[in-house]
Motif scaffolding. Sequence first.
Motif, PDB file in Angstrom:
ATOM      1  N   MET A  10      35.905 100.909  11.553  1.00 40.38           N
ATOM      2  CA  MET A  10      35.949  99.991  10.336  1.00 40.38           C
ATOM      3  C   MET A  10      35.868  98.608  11.128  1.00 40.38           C
ATOM      4  SD  MET A  10      37.202  99.444   7.135  1.00 40.38           S
ATOM      5  CE  MET A  10      38.391 100.707   6.805  1.00 40.38           C
ATOM      6  N   VAL A  11      36.151  98.271  12.292  1.00 38.09           N
ATOM      7  CA  VAL A  11      36.112  97.155  12.882  1.00 38.09           C
ATOM      8  C   VAL A  11      34.719  96.975  13.242  1.00 38.09           C
ATOM      9  CG1 VAL A  11      36.814  95.754  15.098  1.00 38.09           C
ATOM     10  CG2 VAL A  11      38.210  97.485  14.181  1.00 38.09           C
ATOM     11  N   LEU A  12      33.948  97.839  13.553  1.00 41.55           N
ATOM     12  CA  LEU A  12      32.445  97.736  13.784  1.00 41.55           C
ATOM     13  C   LEU A  12      31.852  97.161  12.376  1.00 41.55           C
ATOM     14  CD1 LEU A  12      31.498 100.492  16.513  1.00 41.55           C
ATOM     15  CD2 LEU A  12      31.792  97.810  16.793  1.00 41.55           C
ATOM     16  N   LEU A  13      32.140  98.083  11.376  1.00 46.81           N
ATOM     17  CA  LEU A  13      31.811  97.466  10.161  1.00 46.81           C
ATOM     18  C   LEU A  13      31.921  96.048   9.602  1.00 46.81           C
ATOM     19  CD1 LEU A  13      30.277  98.610   7.512  1.00 46.81           C
ATOM     20  CD2 LEU A  13      32.565  99.294   6.712  1.00 46.81           C
ATOM     21  N   ALA A  14      33.133  95.706   9.924  1.00 50.23           N
ATOM     22  CA  ALA A  14      33.529  94.423   9.436  1.00 50.23           C
ATOM     23  C   ALA A  14      32.834  93.291  10.448  1.00 50.23           C
ATOM     24  CB  ALA A  14      35.056  94.256   9.575  1.00 50.23           C
ATOM     25  N   LEU A  15      32.706  93.391  11.666  1.00 51.23           N
ATOM     26  CA  LEU A  15      32.265  92.711  12.596  1.00 51.23           C
ATOM     27  C   LEU A  15      30.595  92.483  12.181  1.00 51.23           C
ATOM     28  CD1 LEU A  15      32.268  90.854  14.897  1.00 51.23           C
ATOM     29  CD2 LEU A  15      31.956  92.809  16.357  1.00 51.23           C
ATOM     30  N   GLY A  16      29.678  93.626  11.940  1.00 51.60           N
ATOM     31  CA  GLY A  16      28.667  93.638  11.454  1.00 51.60           C
ATOM     32  C   GLY A  16      28.365  92.986  10.235  1.00 51.60           C
ATOM     33  N   LEU A  17      29.217  93.171   9.218  1.00 55.48           N
ATOM     34  CA  LEU A  17      29.212  92.095   7.822  1.00 55.48           C
ATOM     35  C   LEU A  17      29.419  90.747   8.066  1.00 55.48           C
ATOM     36  CD1 LEU A  17      31.155  94.692   5.761  1.00 55.48           C
ATOM     37  CD2 LEU A  17      28.656  94.204   5.484  1.00 55.48           C
TER      38      LEU A  17
ATOM     39  N   GLU B  79      27.140  85.320   8.366  1.00 55.67           N
ATOM     40  CA  GLU B  79      27.108  83.908   9.170  1.00 55.67           C
ATOM     41  C   GLU B  79      25.379  83.714   9.357  1.00 55.67           C
ATOM     42  OE1 GLU B  79      29.021  81.863  10.440  1.00 55.67           O
ATOM     43  OE2 GLU B  79      30.753  82.656   9.218  1.00 55.67           O
ATOM     44  N   GLY B  80      24.875  84.781   9.862  1.00 52.81           N
ATOM     45  CA  GLY B  80      23.422  84.630  10.211  1.00 52.81           C
ATOM     46  C   GLY B  80      22.438  84.155   9.027  1.00 52.81           C
ATOM     47  N   LEU B  81      22.810  84.839   7.858  1.00 49.47           N
ATOM     48  CA  LEU B  81      22.007  84.357   6.734  1.00 49.47           C
ATOM     49  C   LEU B  81      22.392  83.033   6.212  1.00 49.47           C
ATOM     50  CD1 LEU B  81      22.369  87.410   4.299  1.00 49.47           C
ATOM     51  CD2 LEU B  81      20.343  86.358   5.283  1.00 49.47           C
ATOM     52  N   ALA B  82      23.507  82.413   6.414  1.00 53.44           N
ATOM     53  CA  ALA B  82      23.853  81.246   6.105  1.00 53.44           C
ATOM     54  C   ALA B  82      23.120  80.268   7.040  1.00 53.44           C
ATOM     55  CB  ALA B  82      25.649  80.834   6.392  1.00 53.44           C
ATOM     56  N   TYR B  83      23.031  80.374   8.571  1.00 50.76           N
ATOM     57  CA  TYR B  83      22.400  79.579   9.373  1.00 50.76           C
ATOM     58  C   TYR B  83      20.766  79.558   9.210  1.00 50.76           C
ATOM     59  CZ  TYR B  83      26.608  78.403  11.945  1.00 50.76           C
ATOM     60  OH  TYR B  83      27.760  77.847  12.365  1.00 50.76           O
ATOM     61  N   ALA B  84      20.319  80.933   8.611  1.00 48.33           N
ATOM     62  CA  ALA B  84      19.080  80.975   8.536  1.00 48.33           C
ATOM     63  C   ALA B  84      18.335  80.370   7.262  1.00 48.33           C
ATOM     64  CB  ALA B  84      18.566  82.655   8.459  1.00 48.33           C
ATOM     65  N   LEU B  85      19.160  80.626   6.269  1.00 51.32           N
ATOM     66  CA  LEU B  85      18.839  79.778   4.793  1.00 51.32           C
ATOM     67  C   LEU B  85      19.125  78.682   4.468  1.00 51.32           C
ATOM     68  CD1 LEU B  85      19.524  83.140   2.774  1.00 51.32           C
ATOM     69  CD2 LEU B  85      17.439  82.534   3.633  1.00 51.32           C
ATOM     70  N   ALA B  86      20.171  78.000   5.135  1.00 50.77           N
ATOM     71  CA  ALA B  86      20.489  76.842   4.876  1.00 50.77           C
ATOM     72  C   ALA B  86      21.251  75.835   6.150  1.00 50.77           C
ATOM     73  CB  ALA B  86      21.811  76.748   3.647  1.00 50.77           C
TER      74      ALA B  86
ATOM     75  N   PHE C 197      42.209  90.105   5.961  1.00 48.57           N
ATOM     76  CA  PHE C 197      42.863  91.663   6.094  1.00 48.57           C
ATOM     77  C   PHE C 197      43.382  92.131   4.730  1.00 48.57           C
ATOM     78  CE2 PHE C 197      44.547  89.727  10.467  1.00 48.57           C
ATOM     79  CZ  PHE C 197      44.189  91.111  11.225  1.00 48.57           C
ATOM     80  N   ILE C 198      43.500  91.259   3.711  1.00 49.57           N
ATOM     81  CA  ILE C 198      43.753  91.758   2.448  1.00 49.57           C
ATOM     82  C   ILE C 198      42.473  92.628   1.854  1.00 49.57           C
ATOM     83  CG2 ILE C 198      44.026  91.288   0.029  1.00 49.57           C
ATOM     84  CD1 ILE C 198      46.056  89.071   1.077  1.00 49.57           C
ATOM     85  N   LEU C 199      41.224  91.810   2.193  1.00 47.87           N
ATOM     86  CA  LEU C 199      40.151  92.720   1.809  1.00 47.87           C
ATOM     87  C   LEU C 199      39.747  94.110   2.303  1.00 47.87           C
ATOM     88  CD1 LEU C 199      37.763  89.639   1.483  1.00 47.87           C
ATOM     89  CD2 LEU C 199      38.469  91.069  -0.393  1.00 47.87           C
ATOM     90  N   LEU C 200      39.995  93.914   3.831  1.00 43.81           N
ATOM     91  CA  LEU C 200      39.963  95.247   4.669  1.00 43.81           C
ATOM     92  C   LEU C 200      40.824  96.110   4.181  1.00 43.81           C
ATOM     93  CD1 LEU C 200      39.184  93.947   8.321  1.00 43.81           C
ATOM     94  CD2 LEU C 200      37.736  95.176   6.531  1.00 43.81           C
ATOM     95  N   TRP C 201      42.151  95.913   3.896  1.00 46.99           N
ATOM     96  CA  TRP C 201      43.108  96.927   3.601  1.00 46.99           C
ATOM     97  C   TRP C 201      42.797  97.494   1.981  1.00 46.99           C
ATOM     98  CZ3 TRP C 201      46.607  96.531  -0.706  1.00 46.99           C
ATOM     99  CH2 TRP C 201      47.364  97.722  -0.665  1.00 46.99           C
ATOM    100  N   GLY C 202      42.320  96.517   1.177  1.00 41.78           N
ATOM    101  CA  GLY C 202      41.925  96.846   0.041  1.00 41.78           C
ATOM    102  C   GLY C 202      40.795  98.061   0.082  1.00 41.78           C
ATOM    103  N   ALA C 203      39.728  97.769   0.911  1.00 37.56           N
ATOM    104  CA  ALA C 203      38.499  98.503   1.062  1.00 37.56           C
ATOM    105  C   ALA C 203      39.213 100.002   1.709  1.00 37.56           C
ATOM    106  CB  ALA C 203      37.593  97.858   2.018  1.00 37.56           C
ATOM    107  N   TYR C 204      40.011  99.848   2.571  1.00 34.66           N
ATOM    108  CA  TYR C 204      40.475 101.177   3.005  1.00 34.66           C
ATOM    109  C   TYR C 204      41.148 101.913   2.382  1.00 34.66           C
ATOM    110  CZ  TYR C 204      43.172 104.088   6.208  1.00 34.66           C
ATOM    111  OH  TYR C 204      43.618 105.188   7.000  1.00 34.66           O
ATOM    112  N   GLN C 205      42.227 101.307   1.453  1.00 36.93           N
ATOM    113  CA  GLN C 205      42.971 101.886   0.102  1.00 36.93           C
ATOM    114  C   GLN C 205      41.920 102.527  -0.696  1.00 36.93           C
ATOM    115  OE1 GLN C 205      46.071 102.639   0.152  1.00 36.93           O
ATOM    116  NE2 GLN C 205      46.055 101.543   2.019  1.00 36.93           N
TER     117      GLN C 205
END
Length: 64
Positions: free
Chosen positions: A3-10, A15-22, A53-61
């Motif tokens: 879950m931590v790796l998934l969150a970090l990847g997202l 972040e990369g898209l924001a810097y690349a596109l704008a 944390f709330i989003l991660l908890w909701g996704a886990y639930q």
Amino acid sequence: MGMVLLALGLVLIVEGLAYALAPSLIERMLEVLRALPESARRLAGLLCVVSGFILLWGAYQLGF
């Protein structure tokens, strides 16, 4: 750990898209952040952490 790796990847993708596109928008946003008092930046950061944390908890639930 998965879950931590998934969150970090997202986060890296978004972040990369924001810097690349704008990149000019990012520069303007940094200027606005620089003008804010430190307490406001700290509060915004804390709200982002809590929201994350709330989003991660909701996704886990939901079984993601």
